[in-house]
Design a protein around this motif. Sequence first.
Motif, PDB file in Angstrom:
ATOM      1  N   TRP A 155       0.909  -1.139   0.033  1.00  0.00           N
ATOM      2  CA  TRP A 155       0.089  -0.097   0.156  1.00  0.00           C
ATOM      3  C   TRP A 155       0.769   1.314  -0.014  1.00  0.00           C
ATOM      4  CZ3 TRP A 155      -0.804   3.670   4.283  1.00  0.00           C
ATOM      5  CH2 TRP A 155      -1.772   4.341   3.905  1.00  0.00           C
ATOM      6  N   LEU A 156       1.920   1.295   0.889  1.00  0.00           N
ATOM      7  CA  LEU A 156       2.796   2.452   1.006  1.00  0.00           C
ATOM      8  C   LEU A 156       3.639   2.508  -0.287  1.00  0.00           C
ATOM      9  CD1 LEU A 156       4.335   1.978   4.300  1.00  0.00           C
ATOM     10  CD2 LEU A 156       2.841   3.724   3.736  1.00  0.00           C
ATOM     11  N   VAL A 157       3.785   1.511  -1.110  1.00  0.00           N
ATOM     12  CA  VAL A 157       4.529   1.723  -2.355  1.00  0.00           C
ATOM     13  C   VAL A 157       3.595   2.293  -3.482  1.00  0.00           C
ATOM     14  CG1 VAL A 157       5.283   0.432  -4.594  1.00  0.00           C
ATOM     15  CG2 VAL A 157       6.130  -0.099  -2.345  1.00  0.00           C
ATOM     16  N   GLY A 158       2.271   1.963  -3.329  1.00  0.00           N
ATOM     17  CA  GLY A 158       1.349   2.572  -4.001  1.00  0.00           C
ATOM     18  C   GLY A 158       1.165   4.232  -3.841  1.00  0.00           C
ATOM     19  N   LEU A 159       1.200   4.376  -2.492  1.00  0.00           N
ATOM     20  CA  LEU A 159       1.023   5.881  -2.078  1.00  0.00           C
ATOM     21  C   LEU A 159       2.452   6.612  -2.747  1.00  0.00           C
ATOM     22  CD1 LEU A 159      -0.293   5.985   1.573  1.00  0.00           C
ATOM     23  CD2 LEU A 159      -1.156   6.873  -0.539  1.00  0.00           C
ATOM     24  N   LEU A 160       3.432   6.135  -2.893  1.00  0.00           N
ATOM     25  CA  LEU A 160       4.698   6.701  -3.255  1.00  0.00           C
ATOM     26  C   LEU A 160       4.671   7.056  -4.702  1.00  0.00           C
ATOM     27  CD1 LEU A 160       7.704   4.824  -1.074  1.00  0.00           C
ATOM     28  CD2 LEU A 160       6.849   7.293  -1.141  1.00  0.00           C
ATOM     29  N   VAL A 161       4.025   6.092  -5.506  1.00  0.00           N
ATOM     30  CA  VAL A 161       3.948   6.288  -6.934  1.00  0.00           C
ATOM     31  C   VAL A 161       2.861   7.487  -6.954  1.00  0.00           C
ATOM     32  CG1 VAL A 161       2.816   5.244  -9.093  1.00  0.00           C
ATOM     33  CG2 VAL A 161       4.557   3.717  -7.432  1.00  0.00           C
ATOM     34  N   ARG A 162       1.788   7.265  -6.233  1.00  0.00           N
ATOM     35  CA  ARG A 162       0.739   8.475  -6.310  1.00  0.00           C
ATOM     36  C   ARG A 162       1.591   9.904  -6.094  1.00  0.00           C
ATOM     37  NH1 ARG A 162      -4.853   8.047  -5.108  1.00  0.00           N
ATOM     38  NH2 ARG A 162      -5.764   9.950  -4.934  1.00  0.00           N
ATOM     39  N   LEU A 163       2.203  10.000  -5.073  1.00  0.00           N
ATOM     40  CA  LEU A 163       3.073  11.377  -4.757  1.00  0.00           C
ATOM     41  C   LEU A 163       3.784  11.544  -5.878  1.00  0.00           C
ATOM     42  CD1 LEU A 163       3.572  13.600  -2.701  1.00  0.00           C
ATOM     43  CD2 LEU A 163       5.184  11.831  -1.605  1.00  0.00           C
ATOM     44  N   ARG A 164       4.500  10.666  -6.293  1.00  0.00           N
ATOM     45  CA  ARG A 164       5.436  11.038  -7.666  1.00  0.00           C
ATOM     46  C   ARG A 164       4.808  11.638  -8.730  1.00  0.00           C
ATOM     47  NH1 ARG A 164       9.999   7.177 -10.218  1.00  0.00           N
ATOM     48  NH2 ARG A 164      10.840   8.794 -11.674  1.00  0.00           N
ATOM     49  N   ARG A 165       3.422  10.815  -9.145  1.00  0.00           N
ATOM     50  CA  ARG A 165       2.847  11.321 -10.256  1.00  0.00           C
ATOM     51  C   ARG A 165       2.229  12.572 -10.096  1.00  0.00           C
ATOM     52  NH1 ARG A 165      -0.418   7.319 -10.374  1.00  0.00           N
ATOM     53  NH2 ARG A 165      -2.140   8.171  -9.332  1.00  0.00           N
ATOM     54  N   THR A 166       1.690  13.104  -8.514  1.00  0.00           N
ATOM     55  CA  THR A 166       1.134  14.031  -8.445  1.00  0.00           C
ATOM     56  C   THR A 166       2.155  15.365  -8.493  1.00  0.00           C
ATOM     57  OG1 THR A 166      -0.217  13.102  -6.760  1.00  0.00           O
ATOM     58  CG2 THR A 166      -0.200  15.493  -6.493  1.00  0.00           C
ATOM     59  N   THR A 167       3.312  14.915  -7.954  1.00  0.00           N
ATOM     60  CA  THR A 167       4.376  16.125  -7.989  1.00  0.00           C
ATOM     61  C   THR A 167       4.787  16.395  -9.400  1.00  0.00           C
ATOM     62  OG1 THR A 167       5.332  15.222  -5.943  1.00  0.00           O
ATOM     63  CG2 THR A 167       6.832  16.571  -7.232  1.00  0.00           C
ATOM     64  N   ARG A 168       4.915  15.398 -10.096  1.00  0.00           N
ATOM     65  CA  ARG A 168       4.993  15.633 -11.718  1.00  0.00           C
ATOM     66  C   ARG A 168       3.956  16.382 -12.422  1.00  0.00           C
ATOM     67  NH1 ARG A 168       5.932  10.643 -12.658  1.00  0.00           N
ATOM     68  NH2 ARG A 168       3.711  10.019 -13.611  1.00  0.00           N
ATOM     69  N   ILE A 169       2.628  15.984 -12.010  1.00  0.00           N
ATOM     70  CA  ILE A 169       1.698  16.829 -12.527  1.00  0.00           C
ATOM     71  C   ILE A 169       1.559  18.309 -12.130  1.00  0.00           C
ATOM     72  CG2 ILE A 169      -0.876  17.118 -12.474  1.00  0.00           C
ATOM     73  CD1 ILE A 169      -1.109  13.994 -12.387  1.00  0.00           C
ATOM     74  N   GLU A 170       1.905  18.408 -10.910  1.00  0.00           N
ATOM     75  CA  GLU A 170       2.004  19.756 -10.071  1.00  0.00           C
ATOM     76  C   GLU A 170       3.063  20.739 -10.856  1.00  0.00           C
ATOM     77  OE1 GLU A 170       2.142  19.391  -6.016  1.00  0.00           O
ATOM     78  OE2 GLU A 170       0.089  18.937  -5.716  1.00  0.00           O
ATOM     79  N   THR A 171       4.146  20.006 -11.188  1.00  0.00           N
ATOM     80  CA  THR A 171       5.115  20.654 -11.802  1.00  0.00           C
ATOM     81  C   THR A 171       4.888  21.087 -13.130  1.00  0.00           C
ATOM     82  OG1 THR A 171       6.740  19.418 -10.368  1.00  0.00           O
ATOM     83  CG2 THR A 171       7.660  20.478 -12.339  1.00  0.00           C
ATOM     84  N   ALA A 172       4.316  20.185 -13.919  1.00  0.00           N
ATOM     85  CA  ALA A 172       3.963  20.272 -15.284  1.00  0.00           C
ATOM     86  C   ALA A 172       2.918  21.409 -15.268  1.00  0.00           C
ATOM     87  CB  ALA A 172       3.559  19.178 -16.050  1.00  0.00           C
ATOM     88  N   LEU A 173       1.999  21.728 -14.292  1.00  0.00           N
ATOM     89  CA  LEU A 173       1.278  22.533 -14.414  1.00  0.00           C
ATOM     90  C   LEU A 173       1.768  24.186 -13.762  1.00  0.00           C
ATOM     91  CD1 LEU A 173      -1.904  21.050 -12.398  1.00  0.00           C
ATOM     92  CD2 LEU A 173      -1.914  21.523 -14.821  1.00  0.00           C
ATOM     93  N   ARG A 174       2.665  23.989 -12.803  1.00  0.00           N
ATOM     94  CA  ARG A 174       3.454  25.146 -12.358  1.00  0.00           C
ATOM     95  C   ARG A 174       4.206  25.757 -13.630  1.00  0.00           C
ATOM     96  NH1 ARG A 174       4.769  23.334  -8.192  1.00  0.00           N
ATOM     97  NH2 ARG A 174       6.730  22.391  -8.799  1.00  0.00           N
ATOM     98  N   GLU A 175       4.700  24.669 -14.755  1.00  0.00           N
ATOM     99  CA  GLU A 175       5.640  25.274 -15.560  1.00  0.00           C
ATOM    100  C   GLU A 175       4.600  25.937 -16.579  1.00  0.00           C
ATOM    101  OE1 GLU A 175       7.784  22.063 -16.892  1.00  0.00           O
ATOM    102  OE2 GLU A 175       9.380  21.862 -15.298  1.00  0.00           O
ATOM    103  N   GLY A 176       3.458  25.223 -16.998  1.00  0.00           N
ATOM    104  CA  GLY A 176       2.431  25.554 -17.872  1.00  0.00           C
ATOM    105  C   GLY A 176       1.728  27.127 -17.343  1.00  0.00           C
TER     106      GLY A 176
END
Length: 398
Positions: A155-176
Amino acid sequence: MPFRRSESRRHLLQDALLAAVVVAAALAQLVVPVHVFVTPGTGALVVAFVAITLRRTWVAGSLGLLVVLGGLESYVYADRLSPLALAYMIVLATAAARGSRPVVVLAGLGAAFGGFYAAWDLSFGGGRYAQLLNEPTELQAVALFAPALVLVSAWLVGLLVRLRRTTRIETALREGAQVSAERSGEAARSERLRAEMARDVHDVVGHALTVVIAQADAAAFVDDVDRLHAMAATIGAAARSSMAEIRDVLDDTDDTVRSTNDHGAVEALVDEARAAGIDVRRTAEGSPVPVPARSALVIRRVVQEMLTNAVRHGAPETPVLLREHWSATTLSIETENQIAAAPSDGGGGRGIVGMQNRLAAISGDLAVDRGDDVFRVRAQIPLVQAQNPLATTPGGPE
């Protein structure tokens, strides 16, 4: 939408292949038996296959199928572990990575509860797992917490994947957003330059046409050939000066602010108006000081528009009073003229609005007063205080 449907089908096919691999691994017990595990029955295999296959398209349903799978294994294989434990780990990790917040919380609680329940259930099976609970304390602790630790880790591995994807999306949104802000800034700057250019062209052309019209109207009442030649020369000079200024306006996109001691622009405008037959009476008080180039341009354009308005809307054969008052921080310019009974062009121009916009851009102010058949315009222009102000300026009427 077609792209999303195609991607969903691709994910479903990938998950079905993964489910087939897990089921095949469970059936491998039939070929190479490992005594710690049991070979799951058909029902457990089907439920595990469906849960893994639907883990991304139906996250909540997959978690529900894990409950069904756990019930089957608890009822049928209570004494030993099942190779389908891998299905629990895969579905719990996916739920943590892709599920909604309630689903993520439910998956975490289910991982912890399911792990301890499995340890409790296996302890009564009498198999090898139950024997571990009779070993020394360290082994007992490992046996008791191992199932929960494995499931919660997934379950924690899934949370880490979620956090990484969210961070990547937020970074893309911020850059956009940053790119969008930069584009908006460039668009605003272009629009500001366009508006300033339009105001400059309006002021330059309006002033030149006012001089031309004044000379052309007066020419009808002049019989002196030399005077007519002089008036024609004035019209030509006004037109050439206007063309030169328009070229300067179109070429000038430099926002650099410099200090300048050039105060001849107002005097040139006054001389040009007088040459056109306009009685401009100029007075100045105080000592001129160096001002930023942008403020100097505003001074020129404001005075240009003031004189243009005075000629357009003023009573003929009446003087235009132009007053300047210099201080260390502010220049006050005021024009005053009699109002004509019927304005020559009917009014309705953009000169006042243009002067207000120019002055607002440098924190200046414009006051307009119409009363007693007198039209007054007063501009307050902020200046940069200079250490070496110019020495003198004419102090009386010119």
